[in-house]
Scaffold this motif. Structure first.
Motif, PDB file in Angstrom:
ATOM      1  N   ASP A  39       0.833  -1.201   0.000  1.00 14.99           N
ATOM      2  CA  ASP A  39       0.000   0.000   0.000  1.00 14.99           C
ATOM      3  C   ASP A  39       0.872   1.257   0.000  1.00 14.99           C
ATOM      4  OD1 ASP A  39      -2.198   1.698   0.209  1.00 14.99           O
ATOM      5  OD2 ASP A  39      -2.653   1.172   2.283  1.00 14.99           O
TER       6      ASP A  39
ATOM      7  N   SER B 155      -4.205   1.941  -4.218  1.00 20.23           N
ATOM      8  CA  SER B 155      -3.207   1.174  -3.469  1.00 20.23           C
ATOM      9  C   SER B 155      -3.862   0.312  -2.392  1.00 20.23           C
ATOM     10  CB  SER B 155      -2.153   2.101  -2.861  1.00 20.23           C
ATOM     11  OG  SER B 155      -2.697   2.929  -1.850  1.00 20.23           O
TER      12      SER B 155
ATOM     13  N   ILE C  59      -5.600  -2.943  -3.929  1.00 22.18           N
ATOM     14  CA  ILE C  59      -4.611  -3.974  -4.273  1.00 22.18           C
ATOM     15  C   ILE C  59      -4.050  -4.625  -3.010  1.00 22.18           C
ATOM     16  CG2 ILE C  59      -2.337  -4.338  -5.318  1.00 22.18           C
ATOM     17  CD1 ILE C  59      -3.233  -2.220  -7.430  1.00 22.18           C
TER      18      ILE C  59
ATOM     19  N   THR D 155      -6.559  -7.048  -1.372  1.00 22.02           N
ATOM     20  CA  THR D 155      -6.661  -8.351  -2.025  1.00 22.02           C
ATOM     21  C   THR D 155      -5.587  -9.288  -1.481  1.00 22.02           C
ATOM     22  OG1 THR D 155      -7.571  -7.322  -3.997  1.00 22.02           O
ATOM     23  CG2 THR D 155      -6.643  -9.537  -4.247  1.00 22.02           C
TER      24      THR D 155
END
Length: 178
Positions: A44, A66, A69, A72
């Motif tokens: 991040d 950020s 992603i 996940t």
């Protein structure tokens, strides 16, 4: 008098063993959660700074991308490592709730960033509209508050102990919200 006699104060090793028996599982979960979160934090942080500084995305847009992603990655780590011992429920339910609570965590981080950059930045632009101020608001204040919320919500609602009876003598016997 020793801690073995009835009514005697518990000795330090007995107290520590009792605390480990009672909270050891929580400490292990928290340690794994912190490891997964630390890796997601690095992704991040790096991606946010790349998007904001190199690609010149607006700070809130860069933070949103950020975080999605990194979230996940965090879902996979938490499902298959942190809480792998917990019974799996419907994977779509877990995934949906995980991202819902991550969205709330993102909202906390983005709100901290927006308050700092746009709110306080109007009063003191040279202080609060800088990359350092954006990082502090987003990653220290926002991520800190969001992490506390996420740990509680994942443990309570996402990776639940469905169908698993509580262990006698644990806090689950007394506090169903633990």
């Amino acid at each position: 008098m020793t801690g073995d006699q009835p009514g005697a104060p518990q000795t330090r090793p007995g107290l520590i063993a009792s605390l480990v028996d009672r909270f050891g599982h929580l400490v292990r979960e928290l340690s794994k959660f912190a490891t997964v979160g630390g890796l997601a934090f690095l992704v991040d942080f790096a991606l946010f700074n790349y998007l904001a500084s190199v690609r010149h995305f607006p700070p809130v847009t860069a933070k949103t991308i950020s975080t999605v992603i990194a979230a996940t990655m965090a879902f996979l780590g938490n499902r298959f490592w942190t809480w792998r011992h917990r019974q799996r429920s419907n994977p779509a339910r877990e995934y949906g709730l995980f991202f819902f609570f991550n969205a709330v965590g993102l909202g906390i981080a983005v709100a901290c960033l927006a308050i700092s950059h746009y709110g306080l930045g109007r009063l003191w632009p040279g202080v609060f509209q800088t990359p350092l101020a954006d990082n502090i608001a987003s990653f220290i204040v926002g991520t800190g508050l969001g992490t506390l919320f996420r740990f509680w919500s994942y443990r309570r609602f996402v990776f639940v102990e469905a169908g698993t009876p509580p262990v006698p003598g644990t806090s689950h016997d007394r506090d169903p919200g633990a």
